[in-house]
Design a protein around this motif. Structure first.
Motif, PDB file in Angstrom:
ATOM      1  N   LEU A 246      -4.553 -14.941 -10.082  1.00  0.00           N
ATOM      2  CA  LEU A 246      -3.268 -14.255 -10.289  1.00  0.00           C
ATOM      3  C   LEU A 246      -3.486 -12.771 -10.566  1.00  0.00           C
ATOM      4  CD1 LEU A 246      -1.350 -16.861 -12.472  1.00  0.00           C
ATOM      5  CD2 LEU A 246      -0.924 -16.284 -10.079  1.00  0.00           C
ATOM      6  N   VAL A 247      -4.563 -12.446 -11.292  1.00  0.00           N
ATOM      7  CA  VAL A 247      -4.878 -11.030 -11.555  1.00  0.00           C
ATOM      8  C   VAL A 247      -5.189 -10.309 -10.247  1.00  0.00           C
ATOM      9  CG1 VAL A 247      -6.566  -9.478 -12.602  1.00  0.00           C
ATOM     10  CG2 VAL A 247      -5.644 -11.380 -13.920  1.00  0.00           C
ATOM     11  N   ASN A 248      -5.974 -10.976  -9.378  1.00  0.00           N
ATOM     12  CA  ASN A 248      -6.303 -10.367  -8.081  1.00  0.00           C
ATOM     13  C   ASN A 248      -5.051 -10.165  -7.234  1.00  0.00           C
ATOM     14  OD1 ASN A 248      -9.022 -10.342  -8.708  1.00  0.00           O
ATOM     15  ND2 ASN A 248      -9.430 -12.329  -7.794  1.00  0.00           N
ATOM     16  N   GLN A 249      -4.145 -11.158  -7.244  1.00  0.00           N
ATOM     17  CA  GLN A 249      -2.899 -11.030  -6.480  1.00  0.00           C
ATOM     18  C   GLN A 249      -2.027  -9.910  -7.046  1.00  0.00           C
ATOM     19  OE1 GLN A 249      -1.049 -14.902  -6.496  1.00  0.00           O
ATOM     20  NE2 GLN A 249      -2.773 -15.885  -5.483  1.00  0.00           N
ATOM     21  N   ARG A 250      -1.976  -9.809  -8.389  1.00  0.00           N
ATOM     22  CA  ARG A 250      -1.194  -8.755  -9.025  1.00  0.00           C
ATOM     23  C   ARG A 250      -1.750  -7.373  -8.663  1.00  0.00           C
ATOM     24  NH1 ARG A 250      -1.654  -7.193 -14.418  1.00  0.00           N
ATOM     25  NH2 ARG A 250      -3.871  -7.053 -13.878  1.00  0.00           N
ATOM     26  N   ASP A 251      -3.081  -7.258  -8.693  1.00  0.00           N
ATOM     27  CA  ASP A 251      -3.711  -5.976  -8.370  1.00  0.00           C
ATOM     28  C   ASP A 251      -3.466  -5.589  -6.911  1.00  0.00           C
ATOM     29  OD1 ASP A 251      -6.651  -6.465 -10.468  1.00  0.00           O
ATOM     30  OD2 ASP A 251      -4.614  -5.834 -10.911  1.00  0.00           O
ATOM     31  N   ALA A 252      -3.508  -6.588  -5.996  1.00  0.00           N
ATOM     32  CA  ALA A 252      -3.245  -6.311  -4.581  1.00  0.00           C
ATOM     33  C   ALA A 252      -1.798  -5.863  -4.386  1.00  0.00           C
ATOM     34  CB  ALA A 252      -3.532  -7.561  -3.735  1.00  0.00           C
ATOM     35  N   ALA A 253      -0.862  -6.508  -5.081  1.00  0.00           N
ATOM     36  CA  ALA A 253       0.554  -6.115  -4.986  1.00  0.00           C
ATOM     37  C   ALA A 253       0.766  -4.714  -5.555  1.00  0.00           C
ATOM     38  CB  ALA A 253       1.428  -7.128  -5.719  1.00  0.00           C
ATOM     39  N   ARG A 254       0.045  -4.395  -6.641  1.00  0.00           N
ATOM     40  CA  ARG A 254       0.162  -3.062  -7.249  1.00  0.00           C
ATOM     41  C   ARG A 254      -0.375  -1.989  -6.306  1.00  0.00           C
ATOM     42  NH1 ARG A 254      -2.376  -2.813 -13.033  1.00  0.00           N
ATOM     43  NH2 ARG A 254      -0.477  -3.991 -13.503  1.00  0.00           N
ATOM     44  N   GLU A 255      -1.486  -2.283  -5.626  1.00  0.00           N
ATOM     45  CA  GLU A 255      -2.057  -1.305  -4.690  1.00  0.00           C
ATOM     46  C   GLU A 255      -1.127  -1.076  -3.502  1.00  0.00           C
ATOM     47  OE1 GLU A 255      -6.141  -0.615  -2.037  1.00  0.00           O
ATOM     48  OE2 GLU A 255      -5.888  -2.397  -3.278  1.00  0.00           O
ATOM     49  N   ARG A 256      -0.522  -2.160  -2.975  1.00  0.00           N
ATOM     50  CA  ARG A 256       0.405  -2.008  -1.849  1.00  0.00           C
ATOM     51  C   ARG A 256       1.618  -1.170  -2.249  1.00  0.00           C
ATOM     52  NH1 ARG A 256       2.347  -3.426   2.872  1.00  0.00           N
ATOM     53  NH2 ARG A 256       4.533  -4.072   3.123  1.00  0.00           N
ATOM     54  N   SER A 257       2.148  -1.422  -3.434  1.00  0.00           N
ATOM     55  CA  SER A 257       3.302  -0.653  -3.915  1.00  0.00           C
ATOM     56  C   SER A 257       2.937   0.821  -4.058  1.00  0.00           C
ATOM     57  CB  SER A 257       3.781  -1.218  -5.255  1.00  0.00           C
ATOM     58  OG  SER A 257       4.861  -0.472  -5.753  1.00  0.00           O
ATOM     59  N   HIS A 258       1.731   1.080  -4.580  1.00  0.00           N
ATOM     60  CA  HIS A 258       1.282   2.463  -4.763  1.00  0.00           C
ATOM     61  C   HIS A 258       1.145   3.184  -3.423  1.00  0.00           C
ATOM     62  CE1 HIS A 258      -0.812   5.858  -6.470  1.00  0.00           C
ATOM     63  NE2 HIS A 258      -1.842   5.653  -5.677  1.00  0.00           N
ATOM     64  N   ASN A 259       0.559   2.506  -2.433  1.00  0.00           N
ATOM     65  CA  ASN A 259       0.383   3.122  -1.112  1.00  0.00           C
ATOM     66  C   ASN A 259       1.722   3.400  -0.441  1.00  0.00           C
ATOM     67  OD1 ASN A 259      -2.399   3.058  -1.341  1.00  0.00           O
ATOM     68  ND2 ASN A 259      -2.614   1.074  -0.353  1.00  0.00           N
ATOM     69  N   LEU A 260       2.679   2.469  -0.598  1.00  0.00           N
ATOM     70  CA  LEU A 260       4.006   2.682  -0.008  1.00  0.00           C
ATOM     71  C   LEU A 260       4.720   3.849  -0.675  1.00  0.00           C
ATOM     72  CD1 LEU A 260       5.187  -1.014   0.455  1.00  0.00           C
ATOM     73  CD2 LEU A 260       4.841   0.667   2.279  1.00  0.00           C
ATOM     74  N   GLU A 261       4.543   4.023  -1.990  1.00  0.00           N
ATOM     75  CA  GLU A 261       5.141   5.158  -2.678  1.00  0.00           C
ATOM     76  C   GLU A 261       4.589   6.473  -2.134  1.00  0.00           C
ATOM     77  OE1 GLU A 261       4.421   4.585  -6.793  1.00  0.00           O
ATOM     78  OE2 GLU A 261       6.100   3.204  -7.086  1.00  0.00           O
ATOM     79  N   LEU A 262       3.286   6.503  -1.864  1.00  0.00           N
ATOM     80  CA  LEU A 262       2.667   7.712  -1.316  1.00  0.00           C
ATOM     81  C   LEU A 262       3.222   8.028   0.073  1.00  0.00           C
ATOM     82  CD1 LEU A 262      -1.064   7.186  -2.358  1.00  0.00           C
ATOM     83  CD2 LEU A 262       0.567   8.808  -3.309  1.00  0.00           C
ATOM     84  N   ARG A 263       3.359   6.997   0.916  1.00  0.00           N
ATOM     85  CA  ARG A 263       3.894   7.208   2.258  1.00  0.00           C
ATOM     86  C   ARG A 263       5.343   7.661   2.211  1.00  0.00           C
ATOM     87  NH1 ARG A 263       2.876   2.143   5.974  1.00  0.00           N
ATOM     88  NH2 ARG A 263       3.977   3.543   7.405  1.00  0.00           N
ATOM     89  N   LEU A 264       6.116   7.064   1.313  1.00  0.00           N
ATOM     90  CA  LEU A 264       7.534   7.406   1.217  1.00  0.00           C
ATOM     91  C   LEU A 264       7.720   8.827   0.700  1.00  0.00           C
ATOM     92  CD1 LEU A 264      10.330   6.132   1.666  1.00  0.00           C
ATOM     93  CD2 LEU A 264      10.349   5.526  -0.754  1.00  0.00           C
ATOM     94  N   SER A 265       6.804   9.299  -0.169  1.00  0.00           N
ATOM     95  CA  SER A 265       6.941  10.632  -0.735  1.00  0.00           C
ATOM     96  C   SER A 265       6.761  11.729   0.316  1.00  0.00           C
ATOM     97  CB  SER A 265       5.914  10.824  -1.861  1.00  0.00           C
ATOM     98  OG  SER A 265       4.602  10.834  -1.343  1.00  0.00           O
ATOM     99  N   THR A 266       6.108  11.405   1.425  1.00  0.00           N
ATOM    100  CA  THR A 266       5.871  12.405   2.474  1.00  0.00           C
ATOM    101  C   THR A 266       6.761  12.177   3.696  1.00  0.00           C
ATOM    102  OG1 THR A 266       4.060  11.070   3.393  1.00  0.00           O
ATOM    103  CG2 THR A 266       3.483  12.727   1.738  1.00  0.00           C
TER     104      THR A 266
END
Length: 367
Positions: A246-266
Motif C-alpha cells: 500500500l505504501v508503494n501504491q501510495r508513493d506511485a500515486a503521489r508521483e503521478r499527481s506531482h508530474n501532472l501538476e508540473l505538466r499542467l503548470s506549463t
C-alpha cells in the motif's frame, strides 16, 4: 511542417543561391513585422481585458465569449491577446520591449506562463523564463525543451530524495529492531541468571508424576496458546507486507499527481490538452487520497494485531512461566492450613478469581 520549419527552409534556399544580403534584410523586416503584430495584439488584449471586466459585472460566465464571437474574434485568439497584455503588466519597460521582440509563438507561450502567480511556478520554470529574457532561448521549441528538461530534472531529484529518505527509514527501522533485540536478550539473560540463582538456593520440586492429569491439561492449554500466538504473528507479518504494498501504491500515486501538476503548470488554459490534463490530475489526486485512506485503515488494523499479539504474549508469559509451574510444584502433604504459604496461596487464588470475574465483566460489555 511547422511555420518555423517553413521559415528556415525558405531562408536556406535563398542562402544557397548566394542571396545572403537579401536574407538579412528580410529577417529585419520579419522582426519589425512581428513587433508590430505583438504591439497590436497587446493593445487589442488590453481592450479585450477591460471589456471582459465589464461583462463579468453581469455575473454571466458566457457573456464575454458571446460578445467576442459577434466581433469576429475566436476565443483562443482573444485569450492569447489578453494573456499577452496582462503578462506585460508585471514587466518593467525593458522586459516589455524584450517580450515584444520575441517571435509571436514564443511570446504567447511565455505570456501563458507569466500570468500564473510566481509562487505557483517552480524554481526551474522561473529559470527557463530568465533564459528567455536573457536571450539564451530564442524560439518556442527551445522554450518547450527547457521546460521539459527542468521538469525531468525535478522528477530525477525527487526520485533521488525519496530513495535517500526510504533508505534512511529502513536503516532507522533496522537500528530500532537491533536495539530491541539487544534489550530483549539482555533482559532474558538477567532473568536466566536470577532463575539460576533461585534454583541453586531453593531446588524446584516438580510434581509431574504426582498430578499427571493437571500437568497434561496445562501442557495442552500451553500448546494451544502458543499455536494461537504463532497464527496471530503470521497474520501480523502478512498484514505488514500488505502495508508495504500500500505504501508503494501510495508513493506511485503521489508521483503521478506531482508530474501532472508540473505538466499542467506549463500548459495554457486555452491549450487543447489543458482540460484533459486537469481531469487527469483530479483523478490522480482522488486515487492518491483513496490510497492514503487505505493505508490509514491498514495502520489501524496493524495496531490491533500488535496489541492482540502483545497481550497474548504477556498472558502466556504470566501463566506458563509463573502460575502453571507453581501449580505442579505445590505439595499438599507439606502444607498446613495455618502456614504462611497456605495463606499466600489462598490470597493468590482469590486474586486470580477476582481477575477472572473482572475479565468476564469487561468481555460482556463488548458489543
Amino acid at each position: 511542417m511547422s511555420e518555423n520549419d517553413l521559415n528556415v527552409n525558405f531562408y536556406n534556399s535563398l542562402s544557397a543561391n548566394g542571396s545572403d544580403d537579401i536574407v538579412n534584410e528580410l529577417k529585419i523586416h520579419e522582426q519589425n513585422i512581428q513587433q508590430i503584430v505583438l504591439l497590436s495584439a497587446r493593445a487589442v488584449g488590453q481592450q479585450l481585458s477591460e471589456a471582459r471586466s465589464i461583462l463579468l459585472s453581469l455575473n454571466s460566465d458566457d457573456s464575454f465569449d458571446l460578445w467576442i464571437k459577434t466581433i469576429g474574434i475566436s476565443r483562443a485568439t482573444a485569450y492569447r491577446q489578453i494573456n499577452l497584455y496582462e503578462a506585460s503588466l508585471g514587466l518593467d519597460e525593458d522586459n516589455q520591449n524584450l517580450l515584444d521582440a520575441l517571435p509571436k509563438s514564443l511570446a504567447y507561450a511565455v505570456s501563458n506562463v507569466l500570468i500564473k502567480d510566481k509562487e505557483q511556478r517552480s524554481e526551474q520554470t522561473n529559470k527557463a523564463l530568465e533564459s528567455v529574457f536573457d536571450g539564451d532561448i530564442k524560439s518556442l521549441p527551445e522554450f518547450k525543451e527547457a521546460l521539459a528538461e527542468k521538469n525531468q530534472e525535478i522528477a530525477s531529484k525527487d526520485a533521488e530524495l525519496n530513495y535517500s529518505i526510504e533508505n534512511a527509514e529502513n536503516w532507522k527501522v533496522e537500528v530500532i529492531s537491533l536495539r530491541n533485540d539487544y534489550d530483549e536478550l539482555n533482559s532474558a539473560l538477567k532473568d536466566a541468571q536470577e532463575a539460576l540463582a533461585e534454583k541453586e538456593a531453593n531446588p524446584i520440586i516438580r510434581e509431574v508424576e504426582r498430578y499427571p492429569d493437571d500437568y497434561k491439561r496445562l501442557k495442552i492449554e500451553h500448546d494451544a496458546a502458543v499455536a494461537k500466538l504463532e497464527k496471530l504473528s503470521s497474520k501480523l507479518n502478512a498484514e505488514t507486507n500488505l502495508r508495504k504494498e500500500l505504501v508503494n501504491q501510495r508513493d506511485a500515486a503521489r508521483e503521478r499527481s506531482h508530474n501532472l501538476e508540473l505538466r499542467l503548470s506549463t500548459t495554457s488554459e486555452n491549450d487543447d490538452n489543458y482540460e484533459y490534463l486537469k481531469n487527469q490530475l483530479d483523478e490522480a489526486n482522488f486515487k492518491l487520497k483513496a490510497q492514503e485512506n487505505d493505508l490509514n485503515k491498514k495502520d489501524l488494523e496493524l495496531a490491533k494485531f500488535e496489541s492482540a499479539t502483545n497481550y497474548i504474549s504477556q498472558a502466556n508469559q504470566s501463566l506458563d512461566a509463573t502460575l502453571s509451574p507453581l501449580l505442579v510444584q505445590i505439595n499438599p502433604d507439606e502444607l498446613e492450613s495455618d502456614s504462611p504459604l497456605y495463606s499466600a496461596l489462598v490470597d493468590l487464588q482469590q486474586r486470580t478469581n477476582n481477575w477472572s470475574q473482572t475479565m468476564s465483566s469487561r468481555l460482556s460489555e463488548v458489543k
